[in-house]
Write a protein that holds these residues in place. Structure first.
Motif, PDB file in Angstrom:
ATOM      1  N   GLU A  23      -3.159   0.603 -25.296  1.00 12.51           N
ATOM      2  CA  GLU A  23      -3.710   0.622 -23.954  1.00 12.51           C
ATOM      3  C   GLU A  23      -2.664   0.100 -22.975  1.00 12.51           C
ATOM      4  O   GLU A  23      -1.911  -0.825 -23.271  1.00 12.51           O
ATOM      5  CB  GLU A  23      -4.970  -0.239 -23.904  1.00 12.51           C
ATOM      6  N   ILE A  24      -2.592   0.697 -21.771  1.00 15.19           N
ATOM      7  CA  ILE A  24      -1.566   0.354 -20.782  1.00 15.19           C
ATOM      8  C   ILE A  24      -2.218  -0.194 -19.519  1.00 15.19           C
ATOM      9  O   ILE A  24      -3.180   0.378 -18.997  1.00 15.19           O
ATOM     10  CB  ILE A  24      -0.712   1.585 -20.431  1.00 15.19           C
ATOM     11  N   ASP A  25      -1.668  -1.326 -19.010  1.00 15.30           N
ATOM     12  CA  ASP A  25      -2.071  -1.884 -17.723  1.00 15.30           C
ATOM     13  C   ASP A  25      -1.320  -1.128 -16.634  1.00 15.30           C
ATOM     14  O   ASP A  25      -0.079  -1.191 -16.550  1.00 15.30           O
ATOM     15  CB  ASP A  25      -1.730  -3.369 -17.678  1.00 15.30           C
ATOM     16  N   LEU A  26      -2.043  -0.417 -15.769  1.00 16.31           N
ATOM     17  CA  LEU A  26      -1.412   0.457 -14.788  1.00 16.31           C
ATOM     18  C   LEU A  26      -0.864  -0.276 -13.578  1.00 16.31           C
ATOM     19  O   LEU A  26      -0.185   0.345 -12.737  1.00 16.31           O
ATOM     20  CB  LEU A  26      -2.414   1.524 -14.325  1.00 16.31           C
ATOM     21  N   THR A  27      -1.112  -1.554 -13.444  1.00 14.51           N
ATOM     22  CA  THR A  27      -0.653  -2.261 -12.243  1.00 14.51           C
ATOM     23  C   THR A  27       0.870  -2.323 -12.145  1.00 14.51           C
ATOM     24  O   THR A  27       1.413  -2.625 -11.078  1.00 14.51           O
ATOM     25  CB  THR A  27      -1.220  -3.685 -12.203  1.00 14.51           C
ATOM     26  N   ALA A  28       1.560  -2.050 -13.244  1.00 12.50           N
ATOM     27  CA  ALA A  28       3.036  -2.041 -13.202  1.00 12.50           C
ATOM     28  C   ALA A  28       3.572  -0.658 -12.844  1.00 12.50           C
ATOM     29  O   ALA A  28       4.800  -0.475 -12.808  1.00 12.50           O
ATOM     30  CB  ALA A  28       3.589  -2.475 -14.555  1.00 12.50           C
ATOM     31  N   TYR A  29       2.684   0.312 -12.544  1.00 12.39           N
ATOM     32  CA  TYR A  29       3.110   1.688 -12.315  1.00 12.39           C
ATOM     33  C   TYR A  29       2.747   2.136 -10.897  1.00 12.39           C
ATOM     34  O   TYR A  29       1.778   1.634 -10.282  1.00 12.39           O
ATOM     35  CB  TYR A  29       2.449   2.636 -13.318  1.00 12.39           C
ATOM     36  N   SER A  30       3.503   3.106 -10.398  1.00 11.72           N
ATOM     37  CA  SER A  30       3.221   3.700  -9.093  1.00 11.72           C
ATOM     38  C   SER A  30       3.731   5.123  -9.066  1.00 11.72           C
ATOM     39  O   SER A  30       4.544   5.535  -9.903  1.00 11.72           O
ATOM     40  CB  SER A  30       3.879   2.892  -7.962  1.00 11.72           C
ATOM     41  N   VAL A  31       3.227   5.887  -8.094  1.00 11.53           N
ATOM     42  CA  VAL A  31       3.661   7.264  -7.881  1.00 11.53           C
ATOM     43  C   VAL A  31       4.175   7.377  -6.462  1.00 11.53           C
ATOM     44  O   VAL A  31       3.638   6.765  -5.535  1.00 11.53           O
ATOM     45  CB  VAL A  31       2.496   8.248  -8.118  1.00 11.53           C
ATOM     46  N   ASN A  32       5.245   8.159  -6.257  1.00 13.97           N
ATOM     47  CA  ASN A  32       5.819   8.341  -4.937  1.00 13.97           C
ATOM     48  C   ASN A  32       6.269   9.780  -4.790  1.00 13.97           C
ATOM     49  O   ASN A  32       6.380  10.518  -5.778  1.00 13.97           O
ATOM     50  CB  ASN A  32       6.999   7.378  -4.732  1.00 13.97           C
ATOM     51  N   LYS A  33       6.512  10.176  -3.543  1.00 12.20           N
ATOM     52  CA  LYS A  33       7.012  11.522  -3.285  1.00 12.20           C
ATOM     53  C   LYS A  33       8.066  11.483  -2.196  1.00 12.20           C
ATOM     54  O   LYS A  33       8.110  10.570  -1.360  1.00 12.20           O
ATOM     55  CB  LYS A  33       5.895  12.487  -2.921  1.00 12.20           C
ATOM     56  N   ALA A  34       8.943  12.497  -2.241  1.00 10.20           N
ATOM     57  CA  ALA A  34       9.995  12.660  -1.235  1.00 10.20           C
ATOM     58  C   ALA A  34       9.879  14.069  -0.687  1.00 10.20           C
ATOM     59  O   ALA A  34       9.976  15.039  -1.441  1.00 10.20           O
ATOM     60  CB  ALA A  34      11.362  12.424  -1.863  1.00 10.20           C
ATOM     61  N   ASN A  35       9.658  14.204   0.602  1.00  7.81           N
ATOM     62  CA  ASN A  35       9.395  15.502   1.209  1.00  7.81           C
ATOM     63  C   ASN A  35      10.683  16.208   1.636  1.00  7.81           C
ATOM     64  O   ASN A  35      11.568  15.595   2.252  1.00  7.81           O
ATOM     65  CB  ASN A  35       8.477  15.358   2.417  1.00  7.81           C
ATOM     66  N   ASN A  36      10.766  17.480   1.302  1.00  7.11           N
ATOM     67  CA  ASN A  36      11.788  18.379   1.838  1.00  7.11           C
ATOM     68  C   ASN A  36      13.212  17.847   1.678  1.00  7.11           C
ATOM     69  O   ASN A  36      14.039  17.941   2.581  1.00  7.11           O
ATOM     70  CB  ASN A  36      11.511  18.661   3.317  1.00  7.11           C
TER      71      ASN A  36
END
Length: 799
Positions: free
Chosen positions: A534-547
């Motif tokens: 099982e993984i604690d998601l608080t250490a993870y994030s998602v990001n994006k870079a446009n164009n």
């Protein structure tokens, strides 16, 4: 003593076989069964002969004279056996025929098809008063209780070809038949085998160390739940109006849920209770003379059955139901012996005469031909490394995907007899099983072979010798480094094998498992946990870079993610199917096909979709599909166990080297779950080169720096748009770019495959002088640069 045989010949001996007299008979047809009582009355069963007529021969003087008795039976069956019970005479023949005379052949009762719709050959019979039994092929048992005035077929648990039946001294029914079988019964319904039969096994399904299924001839399955110490026999009941000649293929997801098929008149059988009960589905267009030879499951739910040319079936619910499929591109009479599926759409199959068919959409196949034998099995370890075997004893291998005939090479080892099945252990070691190279297969030489170099070279595996059975191995299964090999005559070998190193079955970290960029706001990301914990998601994030820009504001993840589970991030206005499985909705899904999406762990990038710093225009290509990150669904292949920072390598150039499978717009079939088959050993590619200046438009010249993340790599490049190789210009220092240029680069490193090709396009804009606002307004809007050489007054208002 009296004997009968071919060409109407009958021999008689009155001295216990010391001397024989050839007796004269009125026919020249083959003679089969014979019976004679102590008074000299006897009968011989005959071939129907020419002219076509069902008949027996009769004598009343110990064979000195014989007469023909015509039986006048529909279909004129050949009669194989005759038995006498006092004045009663029982005749058994072809097409399920049972005939009886209560008066030594003066008058007859005929049951032309007593054996039923399958029209089996009837070979043996027994009577006790008015009660009688007749047995034949396909496990058919016919009973009478009124001296054959009427008959009924006995529903029973016996399924072998039977040759005879008697009452033993204890009053038990005893029958014998093919495969050395002898069985006893009190009622003709339930039979207890008294011998170890030698039924041919054609398919092996190994669930775990204890639970195996051996599937084979005459609808027979042998199951063990104690690692082969004992077996339970299972007989699959035939679908109404059909019979089961042999079961050639099986697939069990677990100890209870499985699918079998074979020479079954197109019927596929599935069980959900370990073979206690069976459901059936009949594929139209498959006659009783045709067969399904292989079952291949892509996931636990999606599977294919093939064998009879263009006709097959597909399941999407683990084999509970099947949809009929008509394939194109292959011959209607081609036998498909083996299937290997990379995913639901990308499938390769083996046929006769060296034919290998491949499809990228699950329906339309194209052909290459390698060798000339029947391709009994074809298997790929990954997208590039594959092996197939044929009935000539040849083994072929490829390290480049096998897309053309030239991509396959013959291994130097060849047995000269059929090789039937390929199996890979968890350590990546290949095994091939087949028929031994000994005369008449009476031995074990080269019956089992192994390779540790992706099929290029093979060595013989030593097997215990058998005392009497030929060694003709048909299939394999296993767990860990343990192998179960089965074959004809019920030969079964089991043991631990050596070689290779066991790769981790768990993923190294979380990774993107699905990407949806559909119509409107149908957008979503799926993240998979295959780490084994099982993984604690608080250490993870998602990001994006446009164009082609820089990373924006990250979306932190929260909660706990169980092993073998997914976390879905959806647009708030996505389709209801997507929202039903979403864990959160987020504006992070406001991406288009030209936006980069990244997964971060402790603020370190661990997986990416798209090339950071690059604006591809509309979208990136994936698996050979143009602009696949726009208006498509991407699903990570089940063999991928780690995220990638090299998007060019991850996207690949075709269906074989891509980590992704591309589906059409708004395909939500897979969102909410992910099929993961273990991380395995990924192909070791050199990292794709990167450019310090992204593609785009420039006004000033610059020095381009190319780098590669793989240590001690060599980079080669071109500036004319052609694909580079190790014979192109080697990169040693920065490249001055001052005009419109397409730069392509590739990297090489020892012990690595060559990298994928990186491409950057640079356009230089011309600076044009204009002397007035009017000239400026009249200029092009294509990105050109203009310089106003005079003064101008600009006015504006501020709200």
């Amino acid at each position: 003593m009296v004997v009968s045989g071919a060409n109407g010949k009958i021999g008689y001996s009155d001295d216990h076989g010391q001397t024989w007299v050839l007796q004269t008979t009125p026919i020249g047809d083959a003679l089969y069964g014979m019976s004679m009582n102590t008074s000299g009355t006897g009968f011989v069963s005959c071939n129907n002969g020419s002219p076509d007529s069902a008949k027996v021969l009769k004598t009343t003087n110990f064979g000195a004279d014989w007469e023909i008795i015509s039986l006048n039976v529909a279909n004129n069956p050949t009669n194989f056996e005759v038995k006498q019970f006092g004045d009663g005479v029982l005749v058994l023949g072809d097409d399920g025929y049972v005939g009886y005379s209560a008066d030594n052949g003066q008058s007859w009762i005929h049951h032309a098809t007593a054996g039923g719709a399958s029209e089996p050959r009837m070979y043996g019979g027994e009577m006790n008063g008015d009660i009688g039994y007749a047995v034949g092929w396909n496990g058919i048992i016919v009973k009478t209780t009124d001296a054959w005035q009427t008959t009924e077929i006995v529903e029973n648990d016996w399924n072998y070809y039977s040759q005879d039946i008697i009452y033993d001294a204890n009053g038990l029914l005893t029958l014998c038949g093919w495969y050395g079988t002898v069985a006893k019964s009190t009622d003709g319904i339930n039979w207890e085998e008294k011998t170890i039969s030698s039924v041919d096994s054609y398919s092996v399904s190994v669930i775990d160390e204890d639970n195996w299924y051996l599937v084979g001839d005459k609808a027979t399955i042998f199951r063990t739940d104690d690692a082969g110490s004992s077996y339970t026999k299972i007989v699959v009941p035939a679908h109404a109006g059909t019979s089961i000649s042999s079961l050639y293929a099986s697939h069990f997801n677990d100890a209870n849920n499985g699918v079998v098929t074979g020479k079954t008149a197109g019927v596929i059988y599935n069980t959900t209770d370990g073979g206690q009960t069976w459901n059936s589905h009949q594929v139209p267009g498959v006659s009783s003379s045709k067969s399904f030879y292989d079952i291949e499951f892509v996931t636990s739910q999606i599977g294919y059955v093939m064998g009879h040319g263009v006709v097959g079936a597909k399941t999407t619910d683990g084999g509970q139901t099947w949809n009929n499929i008509t394939f194109t591109g292959m011959g209607s009479n081609d036998k498909i012996y083996s299937i290997h599926a990379f995913d639901e759409n990308n499938i390769v199959v083996g046929s006769a005469s060296g034919k290998i068919y491949r499809t990228t959409n699950g329906l339309d196949f194209s052909l290459i031909t390698v060798g000339s034998g029947e391709v009994k099995d074809i298997y790929f370890q990954d997208d590039n490394h594959g092996v197939f075997v044929n009935d000539d004893g040849d083994i072929y291998y490829t390290s480049t995907g096998g897309l053309t005939a030239d991509a396959w090479s013959a291994a130097s080892e060849s047995t000269g007899d059929a090789m039937n099945r390929i199996y890979e252990t968890e350590a990546g070691v290949l095994f091939v099983s087949g028929e031994s190279a000994d005369a008449s297969n009476l031995g074990t030489t080269w019956a089992l072979m192994t390779s540790t170099d992706n099929g290029a070279t093979w060595s013989e595996v030593s097997l215990p010798t058998t005392t009497f059975n030929p060694v003709r191995l048909t299939d394999m299964g296993g767990w860990g480094e343990n192998l179960i090999v089965a074959g004809k005559n019920q030969v079964v070998y089991s043991g631990e094998v050596e070689g290779g190193t066991t790769p981790s079955e768990d993923a190294e970290n979380l990774f993107f498992s699905e990407y949806i960029e559909g119509s409107g706001n149908n957008k979503a990301l799926e993240i998979f946990n295959g780490t084994g914990a099982e993984i604690d998601l608080t250490a993870y994030s998602v990001n994006k870079a446009n164009n082609g820009g820089e990373w924006g504001t990250a979306e932190p993840l929260t909660g706990m993610l169980a092993d073998d589970d997914v976390y879905v991030i959806s647009n708030a206005e996505s389709d209801a199917t997507v929202l039903a499985v979403a864990d959160i909705t987020s504006t992070m899904t406001y991406f288009n096909g030209d936006d980069v999406v990244g997964l971060f762990h402790n603020d370190v990038l661990i997986d990416v979709i798209g090339t950071y710093g690059e604006d591809p225009g509309a979208a990136w290509n994936v698996a050979g599909v143009n602009e696949a990150t726009k208006e498509h669904t991407l699903v990570r292949k089940s063999t991928i166990g780690v995220g990638s920072l090299d998007w060019v390598a991850s996207a690949g150039t075709d269906v074989n080297n891509s980590e992704w499978t591309v589906y059409e717009q708004n395909d939500f079939t897979y969102i909410g779950t992910h099929q993961f088959d273990g991380g395995g050993t990924p192909t070791n590619y050199t990292a794709t080169p990167t450019f310090d200046q992204p593609s785009g438009s420039y006004t000033d010249a610059f020095d381009l720096v190319i780098s590669c993340a793989t240590d001690n790599s060599q980079i080669y490049y071109t500036v004319d748009g052609s694909d580079p190789s190790d014979s192109s210009t080697e990169y040693t220092t920065s490249i001055n770019i001052s005009a419109n240029t397409v730069v392509k680069a590739i990297a090489y490193a020892t012990d690595f495959e060559p990298s994928f090709i990186a491409t950057a396009s640079y356009t230089f804009l011309e600076d044009q002088d204009v002397s007035s606002i009017a000239d400026l307004r009249a200029g092009s809007t294509d990105g050109s640069v203009y310089t106003l050489t005079t003064e101008a007054i600009m006015t504006y208002s501020q709200d």
